[in-house]
Design a protein around this motif. Structure first.
Motif, short mmCIF file in Angstrom:
data_model
loop_
_atom_site.label_atom_id
_atom_site.label_comp_id
_atom_site.label_asym_id
_atom_site.label_seq_id
_atom_site.Cartn_x
_atom_site.Cartn_y
_atom_site.Cartn_z
N ALA A 32 0.82 -1.21 0.00
CA ALA A 32 0.00 0.00 0.00
C ALA A 32 0.86 1.26 0.00
N THR A 33 2.12 1.14 0.39
CA THR A 33 3.03 2.28 0.44
C THR A 33 4.33 1.91 -0.26
N PRO A 34 5.10 2.91 -0.72
CA PRO A 34 6.39 2.61 -1.35
C PRO A 34 7.26 1.77 -0.42
N MET A 35 8.04 0.88 -1.00
CA MET A 35 8.82 -0.08 -0.22
C MET A 35 10.31 0.16 -0.37
N GLY A 36 11.04 0.04 0.75
CA GLY A 36 12.48 0.20 0.74
C GLY A 36 13.19 -1.13 0.58
N ARG A 37 14.49 -1.06 0.36
CA ARG A 37 15.29 -2.27 0.15
C ARG A 37 15.34 -3.15 1.39
N ASP A 38 15.49 -2.52 2.55
CA ASP A 38 15.59 -3.31 3.79
C ASP A 38 14.31 -4.09 4.04
N GLU A 39 13.17 -3.45 3.84
CA GLU A 39 11.88 -4.10 4.05
C GLU A 39 11.68 -5.27 3.09
N VAL A 46 16.15 -12.43 1.68
CA VAL A 46 17.21 -12.38 0.67
C VAL A 46 18.18 -11.26 1.07
N PRO A 47 19.49 -11.44 0.81
CA PRO A 47 20.45 -10.39 1.16
C PRO A 47 20.08 -9.04 0.54
N ARG A 48 20.34 -7.99 1.29
CA ARG A 48 19.96 -6.65 0.85
C ARG A 48 20.61 -6.29 -0.47
N GLY A 49 21.87 -6.64 -0.66
CA GLY A 49 22.57 -6.31 -1.90
C GLY A 49 21.92 -6.96 -3.11
N THR A 50 21.48 -8.18 -2.95
CA THR A 50 20.80 -8.89 -4.04
C THR A 50 19.48 -8.21 -4.37
N ALA A 52 18.68 -5.08 -3.80
CA ALA A 52 18.95 -3.78 -4.41
C ALA A 52 19.25 -3.93 -5.89
N PHE A 53 20.03 -4.94 -6.25
CA PHE A 53 20.37 -5.16 -7.66
C PHE A 53 19.12 -5.40 -8.50
N HIS A 54 18.24 -6.27 -8.01
CA HIS A 54 17.06 -6.62 -8.79
C HIS A 54 16.03 -5.49 -8.81
#
Length: 222
Positions: A32-39, A46-50, A52-54
């Motif tokens: 319902a709201t924009p989503m960040g990488r950590d969430e 899944v690892p944060r770096g992975t 972020a890449f996708h």
């Protein structure tokens, strides 16, 4: 749709073939709201770096929009860097093989209905006129019947006699269900294109043939 736009749309759809990328797209789309990488990383495990890449790949393909926001609500010095957030893009991506242009058909039909309601002109006549006017504008802007046929997905092929057969109907499904109406609009559209482009060596004809568009481009008799 030009060739670059079509290529971009195909690339965007192809990007979803990766299972993780598709899972991320679905996750962001359903939020319902924009989503960040950590969430996203925590939700999918899944690892944060992975992640972020996708997410960046989906954004580059035009499937996601991005923005920045401080999630803590704090501002000023010491508030930290804003987080990059993702949400599903508002634009739609449609790919069909062969090329179809149902949005164009819808635009012509709605315009015809609106004008028919306003003027009292019979809907069929209104559709023919609107289609011809639209085609004339296309032909005038490009100056080439062939260019419009290519960009609109007709897939023209040489008929061996100075004319063209149109290997694809951009309105195929509609033409199957509403043959008389759509074919008449199709003919008017391409007649308008030919007029707008100043085509003299060839003429637009209604000539249904199995496996081809109901319209063909014939050489003008000398």
């Amino acid at each position: 749709m030009n060739e670059q736009s079509r290529s971009d749309d195909i690339s965007a759809i192809a990007s979803l073939s990766d299972p993780l990328r598709r899972a991320l797209f679905d996750l962001v789309s359903q939020s319902a709201t924009p989503m960040g990488r950590d969430e996203a990383a925590e939700t999918l495990g899944v690892p944060r770096g992975t992640v972020a890449f996708h997410l960046e790949r989906l954004a580059r393909c035009g499937l996601l929009d991005t923005g920045f926001q401080r999630r803590t609500g704090r501002t000023g010095p010491g508030a930290g860097r804003p987080a990059k957030l993702y949400r599903r893009a508002v634009n739609e991506i449609v790919v069909s093989v062969p090329d179809r242009h149902y949005a164009l058909a819808g635009e012509l039909l709605i315009s015809a209905i609106e004008q028919s309601d306003r003027t009292g002109e019979p809907a069929q006549e209104s559709l023919a006129r609107v289609s011809e006017e639209h085609g004339r504008a296309l032909g005038t802007s490009t100056g080439s019947l062939d260019a419009v046929l290519q960009s609109t997905g007709y897939e023209p092929v040489d008929d061996g006699d100075g004319g063209l057969l149109l290997h694809n109907c951009p309105f195929h499904q509609l033409a199957k269900s509403h043959t008389e109406t759509i074919c008449a609009a199709n003919l008017a559209l391409l007649e308008g294109v030919a007029e707008g482009a100043g085509e003299r060596a060839r003429k637009v004809q209604f000539a249904p043939k199995d496996g081809y568009c109901c319209v063909r481009i014939a050489r003008t008799a000398e």
